[in-house]
Design a protein around this motif. Structure first.
Motif, PDB file in Angstrom:
ATOM      1  N   LYS A  49       2.716  13.405   1.921  1.00 17.55           N
ATOM      2  CA  LYS A  49       3.697  12.565   1.235  1.00 17.55           C
ATOM      3  C   LYS A  49       3.297  11.101   1.357  1.00 17.55           C
ATOM      4  N   GLY A  50       3.519  10.332   0.284  1.00 17.28           N
ATOM      5  CA  GLY A  50       3.124   8.930   0.253  1.00 17.28           C
ATOM      6  C   GLY A  50       4.215   8.019   0.777  1.00 17.28           C
ATOM      7  N   VAL A  51       3.859   7.153   1.734  1.00 15.79           N
ATOM      8  CA  VAL A  51       4.797   6.177   2.288  1.00 15.79           C
ATOM      9  C   VAL A  51       4.587   4.855   1.557  1.00 15.79           C
ATOM     10  N   MET A  52       5.658   4.303   0.996  1.00 10.98           N
ATOM     11  CA  MET A  52       5.584   3.061   0.221  1.00 10.98           C
ATOM     12  C   MET A  52       5.929   1.871   1.118  1.00 10.98           C
ATOM     13  N   VAL A  53       4.934   1.065   1.446  1.00  6.27           N
ATOM     14  CA  VAL A  53       5.129  -0.054   2.372  1.00  6.27           C
ATOM     15  C   VAL A  53       5.210  -1.363   1.601  1.00  6.27           C
ATOM     16  N   ARG A  54       6.191  -2.186   1.960  1.00  6.71           N
ATOM     17  CA  ARG A  54       6.536  -3.400   1.240  1.00  6.71           C
ATOM     18  C   ARG A  54       5.799  -4.639   1.775  1.00  6.71           C
ATOM     19  N   HIS A  55       5.640  -5.639   0.899  1.00  7.34           N
ATOM     20  CA  HIS A  55       5.057  -6.922   1.308  1.00  7.34           C
ATOM     21  C   HIS A  55       5.867  -7.560   2.433  1.00  7.34           C
ATOM     22  N   GLY A  56       7.199  -7.546   2.303  1.00  2.00           N
ATOM     23  CA  GLY A  56       8.038  -8.162   3.321  1.00  2.00           C
ATOM     24  C   GLY A  56       7.841  -7.537   4.683  1.00  2.00           C
ATOM     25  N   ALA A  57       7.636  -6.220   4.699  1.00  2.00           N
ATOM     26  CA  ALA A  57       7.439  -5.517   5.969  1.00  2.00           C
ATOM     27  C   ALA A  57       6.121  -5.914   6.619  1.00  2.00           C
ATOM     28  N   VAL A  58       5.046  -5.977   5.829  1.00  2.00           N
ATOM     29  CA  VAL A  58       3.738  -6.347   6.376  1.00  2.00           C
ATOM     30  C   VAL A  58       3.740  -7.800   6.831  1.00  2.00           C
ATOM     31  N   ALA A  59       4.364  -8.686   6.042  1.00  2.00           N
ATOM     32  CA  ALA A  59       4.430 -10.103   6.428  1.00  2.00           C
ATOM     33  C   ALA A  59       5.157 -10.266   7.755  1.00  2.00           C
ATOM     34  N   ASN A  60       6.258  -9.544   7.923  1.00  2.00           N
ATOM     35  CA  ASN A  60       7.001  -9.611   9.185  1.00  2.00           C
ATOM     36  C   ASN A  60       6.163  -9.087  10.340  1.00  2.00           C
ATOM     37  N   PHE A  61       5.473  -7.970  10.104  1.00  2.00           N
ATOM     38  CA  PHE A  61       4.630  -7.376  11.146  1.00  2.00           C
ATOM     39  C   PHE A  61       3.546  -8.356  11.593  1.00  2.00           C
ATOM     40  N   LEU A  62       2.847  -8.964  10.643  1.00  2.00           N
ATOM     41  CA  LEU A  62       1.764  -9.876  10.990  1.00  2.00           C
ATOM     42  C   LEU A  62       2.284 -11.112  11.720  1.00  2.00           C
ATOM     43  N   ALA A  63       3.436 -11.627  11.279  1.00  2.00           N
ATOM     44  CA  ALA A  63       3.984 -12.831  11.909  1.00  2.00           C
ATOM     45  C   ALA A  63       4.346 -12.576  13.369  1.00  2.00           C
ATOM     46  N   THR A  64       4.952 -11.436  13.635  1.00  2.00           N
ATOM     47  CA  THR A  64       5.389 -11.175  15.015  1.00  2.00           C
ATOM     48  C   THR A  64       4.234 -10.743  15.908  1.00  2.00           C
ATOM     49  N   MET A  65       3.229 -10.047  15.362  1.00  2.00           N
ATOM     50  CA  MET A  65       2.068  -9.687  16.168  1.00  2.00           C
ATOM     51  C   MET A  65       1.206 -10.900  16.472  1.00  2.00           C
ATOM     52  N   ALA A  66       1.251 -11.906  15.608  1.00  2.00           N
ATOM     53  CA  ALA A  66       0.513 -13.142  15.864  1.00  2.00           C
ATOM     54  C   ALA A  66       1.079 -13.873  17.083  1.00  2.00           C
ATOM     55  N   GLU A  67       2.351 -13.631  17.381  1.00  2.00           N
ATOM     56  CA  GLU A  67       2.970 -14.244  18.557  1.00  2.00           C
ATOM     57  C   GLU A  67       2.634 -13.465  19.820  1.00  2.00           C
ATOM     58  N   ARG A  68       2.802 -12.155  19.766  1.00  2.00           N
ATOM     59  CA  ARG A  68       2.501 -11.263  20.892  1.00  2.00           C
ATOM     60  C   ARG A  68       2.013  -9.937  20.337  1.00  2.00           C
ATOM     61  N   PRO A  69       0.805  -9.527  20.658  1.00  2.00           N
ATOM     62  CA  PRO A  69      -0.143 -10.033  21.652  1.00  2.00           C
ATOM     63  C   PRO A  69      -0.754 -11.398  21.336  1.00  2.00           C
ATOM     64  N   GLY A  70      -0.672 -11.861  20.076  1.00  2.00           N
ATOM     65  CA  GLY A  70      -1.186 -13.179  19.754  1.00  2.00           C
ATOM     66  C   GLY A  70      -2.572 -13.160  19.155  1.00  2.00           C
ATOM     67  N   TYR A 115       0.846  -1.203   0.000  1.00  2.00           N
ATOM     68  CA  TYR A 115       0.000   0.000   0.000  1.00  2.00           C
ATOM     69  C   TYR A 115       0.873   1.242   0.000  1.00  2.00           C
ATOM     70  N   VAL A 116       0.241   2.340  -0.400  1.00  2.00           N
ATOM     71  CA  VAL A 116       0.840   3.670  -0.305  1.00  2.00           C
ATOM     72  C   VAL A 116      -0.118   4.509   0.532  1.00  2.00           C
ATOM     73  N   ILE A 117       0.343   4.961   1.691  1.00  2.00           N
ATOM     74  CA  ILE A 117      -0.491   5.780   2.582  1.00  2.00           C
ATOM     75  C   ILE A 117       0.145   7.161   2.712  1.00  2.00           C
ATOM     76  N   TYR A 118      -0.684   8.182   2.529  1.00  2.00           N
ATOM     77  CA  TYR A 118      -0.182   9.554   2.593  1.00  2.00           C
ATOM     78  C   TYR A 118      -0.291  10.093   4.019  1.00  2.00           C
ATOM     79  N   THR A 119       0.808  10.693   4.461  1.00  2.00           N
ATOM     80  CA  THR A 119       0.857  11.313   5.779  1.00  2.00           C
ATOM     81  C   THR A 119       1.181  12.796   5.616  1.00  2.00           C
ATOM     82  N   SER A 120       0.985  13.535   6.673  1.00  2.00           N
ATOM     83  CA  SER A 120       1.213  14.973   6.642  1.00  2.00           C
ATOM     84  C   SER A 120       2.650  15.289   6.255  1.00  2.00           C
ATOM     85  N   GLY A 121       2.820  16.340   5.443  1.00  2.00           N
ATOM     86  CA  GLY A 121       4.157  16.739   4.999  1.00  2.00           C
ATOM     87  C   GLY A 121       4.468  18.166   5.379  1.00  2.00           C
ATOM     88  N   SER A 122       5.715  18.450   5.696  1.00  2.00           N
ATOM     89  CA  SER A 122       6.104  19.770   6.180  1.00  2.00           C
ATOM     90  C   SER A 122       6.055  20.836   5.102  1.00  2.00           C
TER      91      SER A 122
END
Length: 598
Positions: free
Chosen positions: A156-177, A144-151
Motif C-alpha cells: 500500500k502507498g503512503v502519501m507523505v506531505r510537504h508540511g510533514a517533511v519540512a517539520n521533520f527536517l526542522a526538528t531533526m536539525a535541532e536534535r540530533p542537529g 513522495y509516495v512510498i509503498y509498504t507491506s500490506g495485509s
C-alpha cells in the motif's frame, strides 16, 4: 536553493571519486524540472524513480520536487510483479531511469501507460534555463509516495506531505542537529523512507552527503574506508546494519571522534545499545512509522543509561498511550501507541477505507486533527520517557523493514495445493527471521514454496524456512494457535551432519560456522535454514573472496545454498577469481537481491 545561493562552490555530494557543488546540483535539477513541467508534472503528480545511487539520482529527486511533483521510489531489486503493481497503482505516467536498468523495467512498464526517460541519454536532464523555478507548493501537497507491506497481499502507498517533511527536517536539525561542516553518510535505499534524513537534511543546511553506492553499503570493509576517507560525522543505519559493522570491527576505531550514531527502523537490542554507547560518541535511538514521516520520537543514549527507549516526541508531534477504549493509559501501564501532529501522512493512496481505519479523529485535539494508530505497544516511564513493549498485531520488523505477515500468508495461500498458511518471526541462528507454516496437499514442498515466494516478494519478505504440516494447530475458538507452532530445527533431529570431504568444503564450513555462529556446520545443511539472510550472504561472499580468492556472484549464492553445491561450483569454475582486485565485482548480482538497508 538558499544554500546554492550562499555557497555555490561548496561540495554538496561526494560519490566515489565524483563530486558536485551546490551550484551545479541546483542548476542541473532546475533544467530537468523545466522538462518535467512541460510533461505536465506538477503538484500531486507522481513520478517514478528507478535509478542507481549516484548524482543523477539526486538531480532527479530535486527536479521532481522543484516541478511540484511527488516521487515514487522503485527499487530495481524488487520482483517485477511488485514493481508493476506499485507503478500501476500510483498512476505514475513517467518513469525516470537509466539505460542500465532499461531491460529490467521493460516488463514493469508494459501495460502501465507510463513513459520512461533515460537520464543518461543524450537529452538527459536538458540544457535549458538553469535559474530557480517559482512553483507554489502547499504544505498538503505530496513529497513522495512510498509503498509498504500490506495485509491483503499487495503493498500500500503512503502519501507523505510537504508540511510533514519540512517539520521533520526542522526538528531533526535541532536534535540530533546538523551544521555546514557535517558530512552525512548516504547509506539507505530511496525505497526506505529513512533516506529522507540522509539526503534532505544535509542539503537544506549546507552540509555534505557522502553517498555510498550499493556495493559499498554492504561491504563493511569498504564502508569503513569511505567513512575514514571522507571524515563522516553522522551515520544513520538500522540495528541489523550496525551489528554487521561492529561484528566486523567491534572497536569502532574507524568512526571519527564526535561522529553521531543514529539507529532506527527496528528495535535496538540492549546488548547492541551498550556496544554503540561504548564507542564514545553521541548515540540516538529513533522511532517512527512511515505514516508519520520517518522519525516521530528520539532518545539519546549514554554509557550511564544505554537503555534503548522510544524516548520523547520530536517537534510538533504528540504521542499517546491509549487503552482499548481510547482512554489515556496511566504511567507504567502498557497500551497502544497513537501518534498525532504535523508528521502525519495524508493517508494511503487509493485506500480511503484503510486510511479511515488507521488515521482516526484525535479525541484530544481540535476538529480535523487526527491520530495514527501504530499497532505498537508502549508505556510511559515515571521520568516521561516512552518505552516500547511489543506489537498489538501481526506486523513485524525484519532488518528495518516493516512487514505485514498477512501479505506473505496471502501469497502462500495462493500457491497450488496450499490450504492454509501462517508466518511468524522467530529467533533463529542469532537473528530474527521469518518462518512460514502451511497445510495442504501431501506433495507440498517447503523449498519449492520458498522459491515461489522469491519470485513475487522482496528477499527480506521471503521466510528463511517454510514448514509443511499435516494441519496448523488451532486454539479452542478455532483460530491458528501461533504459540503451538513447532520450532524449526536447522537440522532435523534424525539427520546426521555430513562432515567436509575436501579442503574447499572444509574452508567453507569454517567460514559458515563463524558467520552463522554455529559450532559445527555440515556440507548438506541449508544456509538460510541455519539462520543466514541477505546481510550474512554479503559477508559470506566477501569472506570467500578474501579466504579462497574466488569471486562468487551473489545471485549464485541464492542457488547454491549448501556447502556441497557451493564447493562444486567453485571447483568447476577455476577462473572465477579473475576480478579479485575489484571490490565491486562481487556485488554484480545486487540488481536482483533486496538487502537490509533497502
Amino acid at each position: 536553493e538558499a544554500q546554492a545561493a550562499r555557497a555555490p562552490d561548496a561540495i554538496a555530494i561526494v560519490h566515489g571519486d565524483e563530486t558536485i557543488s551546490y551550484g551545479e546540483l541546483n542548476a542541473r535539477a532546475n533544467r530537468l524540472a523545466r522538462r518535467l513541467m512541460l510533461q505536465g508534472i506538477g503538484p500531486d503528480v507522481v513520478v517514478g524513480l528507478a535509478l542507481e545511487r549516484g548524482v543523477p539520482m539526486m538531480v532527479a529527486l530535486l527536479a521532481v520536487l522543484k516541478a511540484g511533483g511527488a516521487y515514487l521510489p522503485l527499487d530495481p531489486d524488487y520482483p517485477a510483479e511488485r514493481l508493476a503493481h506499485m507503478l500501476g497503482d500510483s498512476g505514475a505516467r513517467l518513469l525516470l531511469t537509466q539505460a542500465t536498468l532499461q531491460e529490467r523495467f521493460a516488463p514493469v512498464l508494459e501495460g502501465s501507460g507510463a513513459e520512461a526517460w533515460l537520464l543518461d541519454a543524450a537529452v538527459g536532464e536538458g540544457s535549458g534555463d538553469a535559474a530557480n523555478l517559482d512553483i507554489a507548493i502547499d504544505p498538503e501537497n505530496l513529497v513522495y509516495v512510498i509503498y509498504t507491506s500490506g495485509s491483503t497481499g499487495l503493498p500500500k502507498g503512503v502519501m507523505v506531505r510537504h508540511g510533514a517533511v519540512a517539520n521533520f527536517l526542522a526538528t531533526m536539525a535541532e536534535r540530533p542537529g546538523i551544521a555546514r561542516e557535517d558530512r552525512v553518510l548516504g547509506l539507505t535505499s530511496l525505497s526506505f523512507d529513512i533516506a529522507v534524513l540522509e539526503l534532505w537534511l544535509p542539503l537544506t543546511h549546507g552540509a555534505q552527503i557522502v553517498l555510498a553506492d550499493r556495493a559499498t553499503a554492504h561491504d563493511p570493509a569498504a564502508l569503513k574506508a569511505v567513512v575514514v576517507r571522507h571524515g563522516v560525522t553522522m551515520i544513520q543505519a538500522t540495528p541489523s546494519s550496525w551489528r554487521m559493522l561492529l561484528d566486523h570491527d567491534g572497536a569502532g576505531t574507524w568512526l571519527g571522534e564526535g561522529c553521531r550514531v543514529l539507529s532506527g527502523g527496528e528495535a535496538l537490542a540492549p546488548d547492541l545499545a551498550r556496544r554503540l554507547t561504548a564507542l564514545g560518541g553521541e548515540v540516538w535511538n529513533l522511532y517512527g512509522p512511515t505514516e508519520t514521516t520517518v522519525w516521530s520520537a528520539r532518545h539519546r543514549l549514554d554509557a550511564a543509561d544505554p537503555s534503548p527507549m522510544i524516548g520523547a516526541p520530536i517537534g510538533n508531534t504528540t504521542l499517546y498511550v491509549l487503552d482499548g477504549d481510547l482512554n489515556l493509559a496511566p504511567v507504567g501501564v502498557a497500551g497502544e501507541l497513537f501518534i498525532g501532529g504535523e508528521g502525519l501522512a495524508r493517508g494511503y493512496w487509493n485506500r480511503a477505507a484503510l486510511s479511515a481505519e488507521r488515521f482516526i479523529p484525535d479525541p484530544f485535539g481540535s476538529a480535523g486533527q487526527r491520530l495514527y494508530r501504530t499497532g505498537d505497544l508502549a508505556r510511559w516511564r515515571g521520568d516521561g520517557v516512552l518505552e516500547h513493549v511489543g506489537r498489538a498485531d501481526h506486523q513485524v520488523k525484519i532488518r528495518g523493514h516493516r512487514i505485514e505477515l498477512g501479505e506473505i500468508e496471502a501469497r502462500l495461500r495462493a500457491e497450488p495445493g496450499v490450504r492454509d498458511s501462517v508466518v511468524v518471526a522467530q529467533e533463529l541462528g542469532g537473528s530474527r527471521q521469518l518462518v512460514g507454516y502451511v497445510s495442504g496437499d501431501d506433495a507440498l514442498d517447503g523449498a519449492g514454496l520458498r522459491a515461489a515466494l522469491g519470485a513475487v516478494l522482496p528477499d527480506y519478505m521471503v521466510p528463511s524456512r517454510v514448514m509443511v504440516l499435516p494441519q496448523l494447530p488451532l486454539t479452542p475458538n478455532g483460530k491458528i494457535d501461533r504459540k503451538a507452532l513447532p520450532q524449526p530445527d536447522a537440522r532435523p533431529a534424525d539427520a546426521q551432519r555430513v562432515a567436509p570431504r575436501n579442503p574447499t568444503e572444509a574452508a567453507l564450513a569454517t567460514i559458515w560456522a563463524e558467520l552463522l555462529q554455529h559450532d559445527e556446520v555440515g556440507v548438506t545443511d541449508n544456509f538460510f535454514e541455519l539462520g543466514g539472510d541477505s546481510l550474512v550472504a554479503v559477508q559470506l561472499v566477501g569472506r570467500i573472496k578474501r579466504d579462497l580468492a574466488r569471486d562468487l556472484p551473489l545471485k549464485r549464492l541464492f542457488q547454491l545454498t549448501t556447502i556441497e553445491t557451493m564447493a562444486s561450483a567453485l571447483a568447476a569454475d577455476p577462473l572465477v577469481n579473475t576480478r579479485s582486485d575489484d571490490i565491486a565485482a562481487m556485488f554484480d548480482a545486487l540488481n536482483e537481491v533486496e538487502f537490509a538497508h533497502e
